[in-house]
Write an enzyme that holds these catalytic residues in place. Sequence first.
Site, PDB file in Angstrom:
ATOM      1  N   LYS A  46       0.841  -1.201   0.000  1.00 43.80           N
ATOM      2  CA  LYS A  46       0.000   0.000   0.000  1.00 43.80           C
ATOM      3  C   LYS A  46       0.876   1.250   0.000  1.00 43.80           C
ATOM      4  O   LYS A  46       1.993   1.227   0.508  1.00 43.80           O
ATOM      5  CB  LYS A  46      -0.883  -0.003   1.257  1.00 43.80           C
ATOM      6  CG  LYS A  46      -1.839   1.192   1.315  1.00 43.80           C
ATOM      7  CD  LYS A  46      -2.832   1.035   2.438  1.00 43.80           C
ATOM      8  CE  LYS A  46      -3.663   2.307   2.614  1.00 43.80           C
ATOM      9  NZ  LYS A  46      -4.483   2.608   1.436  1.00 43.80           N
ATOM     10  N   MET A  72      -9.860   4.855   3.457  1.00 44.99           N
ATOM     11  CA  MET A  72      -8.929   4.377   4.479  1.00 44.99           C
ATOM     12  C   MET A  72      -8.112   5.532   5.078  1.00 44.99           C
ATOM     13  O   MET A  72      -7.774   5.518   6.259  1.00 44.99           O
ATOM     14  CB  MET A  72      -7.971   3.342   3.867  1.00 44.99           C
ATOM     15  CG  MET A  72      -8.663   2.148   3.210  1.00 44.99           C
ATOM     16  SD  MET A  72      -9.661   1.187   4.346  1.00 44.99           S
ATOM     17  CE  MET A  72      -8.378   0.455   5.353  1.00 44.99           C
ATOM     18  N   ASN A 110       1.754   6.258  -6.633  1.00 50.11           N
ATOM     19  CA  ASN A 110       0.307   6.492  -6.656  1.00 50.11           C
ATOM     20  C   ASN A 110       0.018   7.974  -6.839  1.00 50.11           C
ATOM     21  O   ASN A 110       0.270   8.772  -5.954  1.00 50.11           O
ATOM     22  CB  ASN A 110      -0.287   5.979  -5.344  1.00 50.11           C
ATOM     23  CG  ASN A 110      -1.784   6.098  -5.328  1.00 50.11           C
ATOM     24  OD1 ASN A 110      -2.407   6.363  -6.354  1.00 50.11           O
ATOM     25  ND2 ASN A 110      -2.367   5.919  -4.160  1.00 50.11           N
ATOM     26  N   CYS A 113      -4.675   8.969  -5.075  1.00 49.02           N
ATOM     27  CA  CYS A 113      -5.428   8.714  -3.837  1.00 49.02           C
ATOM     28  C   CYS A 113      -6.597   9.686  -3.725  1.00 49.02           C
ATOM     29  O   CYS A 113      -6.394  10.890  -3.696  1.00 49.02           O
ATOM     30  CB  CYS A 113      -4.537   8.855  -2.606  1.00 49.02           C
ATOM     31  SG  CYS A 113      -5.505   8.676  -1.083  1.00 49.02           S
ATOM     32  N   GLY A 232      -9.288  -3.229 -11.239  1.00 46.40           N
ATOM     33  CA  GLY A 232     -10.645  -2.669 -11.203  1.00 46.40           C
ATOM     34  C   GLY A 232     -11.679  -3.692 -11.607  1.00 46.40           C
ATOM     35  O   GLY A 232     -11.905  -3.923 -12.788  1.00 46.40           O
TER      36      GLY A 232
HETATM   37  C1  DHB Z   1      -6.145   5.303  -0.049  1.00 44.71           C
HETATM   38  C2  DHB Z   1      -7.054   5.007  -1.025  1.00 44.71           C
HETATM   39  C3  DHB Z   1      -6.648   4.982  -2.358  1.00 44.71           C
HETATM   40  O1  DHB Z   1      -7.492   4.687  -3.382  1.00 44.71           O
HETATM   41  C4  DHB Z   1      -5.326   5.265  -2.672  1.00 44.71           C
HETATM   42  O2  DHB Z   1      -4.977   5.270  -3.947  1.00 44.71           O
HETATM   43  C5  DHB Z   1      -4.415   5.553  -1.678  1.00 44.71           C
HETATM   44  C6  DHB Z   1      -4.823   5.576  -0.349  1.00 44.71           C
HETATM   45  C7  DHB Z   1      -6.574   5.347   1.351  1.00 44.71           C
HETATM   46  O3  DHB Z   1      -7.664   5.836   1.651  1.00 44.71           O
HETATM   47  O4  DHB Z   1      -5.806   4.898   2.207  1.00 44.71           O
END
Ligand code: DHB
Length: 294
Positions: A46, A72, A110, A113, A232
């Site tokens: 992540k 999140m 990324n 987000c 996706g």
């Molecule tokens: C979070 C959600 C996402 O889609 C992303 O790309 C990065 C972080 C999150 O809410 O933690």
Amino acid sequence: MHNNSHTEIAGVQLNSYVFNAAGARDVTYEELTAIGKSESSAITMKSCTIEPRKGNEEPRYKDIPYGSINSMGLPNLGYKEYIKISLCREDYITMLRAFQVSEVDLIEVNLSCPNLKGKPQVAYDFEQCEEIIGEISDIGKKPIGVKLPPYYDFVHHQMMSEIIRKYRIKFVTLINSIGNALFIDAEQEAPVIKPREGFGGLGGHYIKPVALANVRKFYKLLPENVSIVGCGGIYTGKDAFEFLLAGTSAVQLGTIFMQEGINCFGRIDMELRQIMERKGYTSIADVRGKLKSL
Ligand code: DHB
């Protein structure tokens, strides 16, 4: 079966076409180790931040009828923990510099987000995006890719593909969740997640056609040496096969990984290989991008 789903992303060999998406179940050492022991052909971590973060208040992830919704808020252990996991010994200034000298094979940056309060999604601001990509693209030799949000206008696909070409980005991951969706529980007369008044990133079945459209469009616009990773709404080998036709070199699993756990990687890879066998294809390269026109 005599076929396999070996593939490569930016020159890095993978034993199968299927691995995990950056998401809600690849944060801790235990979670990453479990993915490592599974049939996932790679371990995607992540997104992380300089400092550890607890993330948003709960509930912040919910399964909904055709997928999932999450906000999140980037819970993670802080980048230094992930550098340790990837066995690096040196000292680092920025996260990207740090990961460039770590044991990771690929760096997925990324730009999409959707869940940070007061912060727009970088990838919807093309000027800012070009600045960031320009700064990170020539630090070190490890292949850098970008994870993008969905675009809905061909002019935006065109603009982003020009930036990707210009800075020699080696792979793109398409797509992140559709940002700022709202799912309402009619009985409760309330949203299903708490942060940001219920607005969150939509994943799962809802988003597959949007993901396929972005894959197909970027496949047409980008040079062949830019690998495309699909993400996706992939639940089955058939979904994975559709992404392969559209042009991906591998796919990542997010929502189904949350629902099914680590078994999903081997199952979907096997289902994909069964479809390939039935159709007489022996390799990923036989099928990739070969969507027919009507
Ligand atoms: C979070 C959600 C996402 O889609 C992303 O790309 C990065 C972080 C999150 O809410 O933690």
